[in-house]
Design a protein around this motif. Structure first.
Motif, PDB file in Angstrom:
ATOM      1  N   GLY A  11       0.809  -1.210   0.000  1.00  0.00           N
ATOM      2  CA  GLY A  11       0.000   0.000   0.000  1.00  0.00           C
ATOM      3  C   GLY A  11       0.847   1.266   0.000  1.00  0.00           C
ATOM      4  O   GLY A  11       2.085   1.221   0.028  1.00  0.00           O
ATOM      5  N   VAL A  12       0.145   2.400  -0.001  1.00  0.00           N
ATOM      6  CA  VAL A  12       0.796   3.710  -0.115  1.00  0.00           C
ATOM      7  C   VAL A  12       0.258   4.650   0.957  1.00  0.00           C
ATOM      8  O   VAL A  12      -0.938   4.656   1.248  1.00  0.00           O
ATOM      9  CB  VAL A  12       0.540   4.325  -1.516  1.00  0.00           C
ATOM     10  CG1 VAL A  12       1.092   5.754  -1.591  1.00  0.00           C
ATOM     11  CG2 VAL A  12       1.149   3.464  -2.597  1.00  0.00           C
ATOM     12  N   ILE A  71      -4.808  10.525  -6.834  1.00  0.00           N
ATOM     13  CA  ILE A  71      -4.017   9.657  -5.947  1.00  0.00           C
ATOM     14  C   ILE A  71      -4.913   9.014  -4.888  1.00  0.00           C
ATOM     15  O   ILE A  71      -4.858   7.805  -4.638  1.00  0.00           O
ATOM     16  CB  ILE A  71      -2.884  10.463  -5.283  1.00  0.00           C
ATOM     17  CG1 ILE A  71      -1.826  10.834  -6.335  1.00  0.00           C
ATOM     18  CG2 ILE A  71      -2.233   9.664  -4.152  1.00  0.00           C
ATOM     19  CD1 ILE A  71      -0.785  11.820  -5.839  1.00  0.00           C
ATOM     20  N   LEU A  72      -5.765   9.821  -4.268  1.00  0.00           N
ATOM     21  CA  LEU A  72      -6.655   9.289  -3.234  1.00  0.00           C
ATOM     22  C   LEU A  72      -7.640   8.273  -3.796  1.00  0.00           C
ATOM     23  O   LEU A  72      -8.137   7.412  -3.063  1.00  0.00           O
ATOM     24  CB  LEU A  72      -7.410  10.440  -2.552  1.00  0.00           C
ATOM     25  CG  LEU A  72      -6.549  11.395  -1.720  1.00  0.00           C
ATOM     26  CD1 LEU A  72      -7.378  12.573  -1.230  1.00  0.00           C
ATOM     27  CD2 LEU A  72      -5.929  10.670  -0.531  1.00  0.00           C
ATOM     28  N   PHE A  80      -4.053   8.848   4.289  1.00  0.00           N
ATOM     29  CA  PHE A  80      -3.852  10.213   3.793  1.00  0.00           C
ATOM     30  C   PHE A  80      -3.376  11.062   4.965  1.00  0.00           C
ATOM     31  O   PHE A  80      -4.118  11.326   5.896  1.00  0.00           O
ATOM     32  CB  PHE A  80      -5.169  10.740   3.229  1.00  0.00           C
ATOM     33  CG  PHE A  80      -5.142  12.173   2.762  1.00  0.00           C
ATOM     34  CD1 PHE A  80      -3.953  12.792   2.382  1.00  0.00           C
ATOM     35  CD2 PHE A  80      -6.313  12.915   2.698  1.00  0.00           C
ATOM     36  CE1 PHE A  80      -3.935  14.105   1.952  1.00  0.00           C
ATOM     37  CE2 PHE A  80      -6.317  14.233   2.263  1.00  0.00           C
ATOM     38  CZ  PHE A  80      -5.127  14.828   1.894  1.00  0.00           C
ATOM     39  N   MET A  81      -2.108  11.476   4.931  1.00  0.00           N
ATOM     40  CA  MET A  81      -1.573  12.386   5.945  1.00  0.00           C
ATOM     41  C   MET A  81      -1.853  13.810   5.485  1.00  0.00           C
ATOM     42  O   MET A  81      -1.392  14.228   4.421  1.00  0.00           O
ATOM     43  CB  MET A  81      -0.074  12.166   6.137  1.00  0.00           C
ATOM     44  CG  MET A  81       0.287  10.902   6.863  1.00  0.00           C
ATOM     45  SD  MET A  81       2.085  10.731   7.083  1.00  0.00           S
ATOM     46  CE  MET A  81       2.450  12.187   8.070  1.00  0.00           C
ATOM     47  N   GLY A  96     -12.972   7.466   0.805  1.00  0.00           N
ATOM     48  CA  GLY A  96     -12.952   6.492   1.898  1.00  0.00           C
ATOM     49  C   GLY A  96     -11.562   6.129   2.367  1.00  0.00           C
ATOM     50  O   GLY A  96     -11.273   4.959   2.660  1.00  0.00           O
ATOM     51  N   VAL A  97     -10.669   7.131   2.472  1.00  0.00           N
ATOM     52  CA  VAL A  97      -9.288   6.897   2.895  1.00  0.00           C
ATOM     53  C   VAL A  97      -9.116   7.374   4.344  1.00  0.00           C
ATOM     54  O   VAL A  97      -9.374   8.543   4.640  1.00  0.00           O
ATOM     55  CB  VAL A  97      -8.287   7.641   1.986  1.00  0.00           C
ATOM     56  CG1 VAL A  97      -6.850   7.382   2.444  1.00  0.00           C
ATOM     57  CG2 VAL A  97      -8.480   7.219   0.539  1.00  0.00           C
ATOM     58  N   PRO A  98      -8.695   6.513   5.261  1.00  0.00           N
ATOM     59  CA  PRO A  98      -8.419   6.956   6.636  1.00  0.00           C
ATOM     60  C   PRO A  98      -7.347   8.050   6.639  1.00  0.00           C
ATOM     61  O   PRO A  98      -6.429   8.035   5.804  1.00  0.00           O
ATOM     62  CB  PRO A  98      -7.913   5.688   7.325  1.00  0.00           C
ATOM     63  CG  PRO A  98      -8.502   4.564   6.516  1.00  0.00           C
ATOM     64  CD  PRO A  98      -8.523   5.055   5.103  1.00  0.00           C
TER      65      PRO A  98
END
Length: 244
Positions: A11-12, A71-72, A80-81, A96-98
């Motif tokens: 993952g990324v 990207i997301l 996602f920072m 739906g990215v934490p």
């Protein structure tokens, strides 16, 4: 970048401080902590960084600009920072990215609190960053399933609209054009004097009422009390004079 995302076996993690803040403005010690933390991850890291002359761990890629929404949307993006800006937060929710939020100013703190309460984000105080806290929080968002589950749930709610937002925006733009600016839809506040818009006239009435209802009677009672005390003292003095 596409290859970097597609080939990320574990993952990324995508990191960006948005369009107003620059990662290059961070203190050197914070940059070093971030790089050290990223180097400890199994995941690949994409970092929007405005300077390409930096020694990087093998799992980190930087670029001065990145297509954030695309990207997301990639299925390999796990975390996602973000600084917690409203647009980035909405994009993270949509896909739906934490999120790992590090708010810096303004509405970012409010957005971060809401995201953490929603169960799809964790928060860090930027001034208190450490290598261990970064690694622990990123891994918690990846490996604890409730964060992804909550992110997908809020994403579903966010997308559940009667009309696609783009179609809705197009309709209202055309509506305003058809109706020559639609002045009847404008808020009456746009035409109010500033003192009315800010309710300064209401505040003035309240203060006046408070003055007339509390301060003025209190002053009158004090004046009456002084008169009574003066009269009582004069009467007492007259009695003493007669006795003498």
């Amino acid at each position: 970048m596409q290859t970097f995302l597609d080939n990320a076996e574990h993952g990324v993690v995508y990191f960006s401080l948005g369009s107003y803040m620059k990662s290059t403005d961070m203190p050197p010690e914070k940059t070093a902590q971030l790089l050290q933390a990223f180097g400890k991850l199994k995941q690949q890291v994409l970092w929007k960084y405005e300077n390409d002359s930096m020694q990087l761990p093998p799992n980190v890629m930087i670029s001065k600009w990145m297509p954030q929404n695309d990207i997301l949307a990639h299925p390999n993006v796990k975390v996602f920072m973000t600084h917690g800006g409203i647009f980035g937060t909405q994009e993270g929710i949509h896909w739906g990215v934490p999120m790992l939020c590090m708010p810096l100013y303004g509405d970012q703190h409010r957005n971060t609190i809401r995201s953490v309460r929603g169960g799809y984000a964790r928060a860090l105080v930027f001034s208190k960053l450490s290598v261990d806290s970064l690694v622990q929080n990123i891994e918690a968002l990846i490996y604890e399933p409730q964060y992804k589950r909550n992110a997908l749930e809020i994403s579903q709610r966010f997308r559940d609209n009667a009309q696609h937002p783009l179609d809705e925006a197009s309709f209202w733009i055309e509506y305003v054009i058809r109706n020559r600016g639609a002045p009847y839809l404008k808020s009456k506040g746009a035409f109010m004097p500033l003192y009315q818009y800010l309710l300064l006239d209401v505040l003035g009435c309240l203060l006046l009422g408070l003055f007339l209802g509390v301060w003025l009677p209190w002053r009158l009672l004090r004046r009456v009390h002084k008169w009574w005390a003066a009269g009582a003292a004069a009467a007492q003095a007259e009695k003493v004079k007669k006795r003498l």
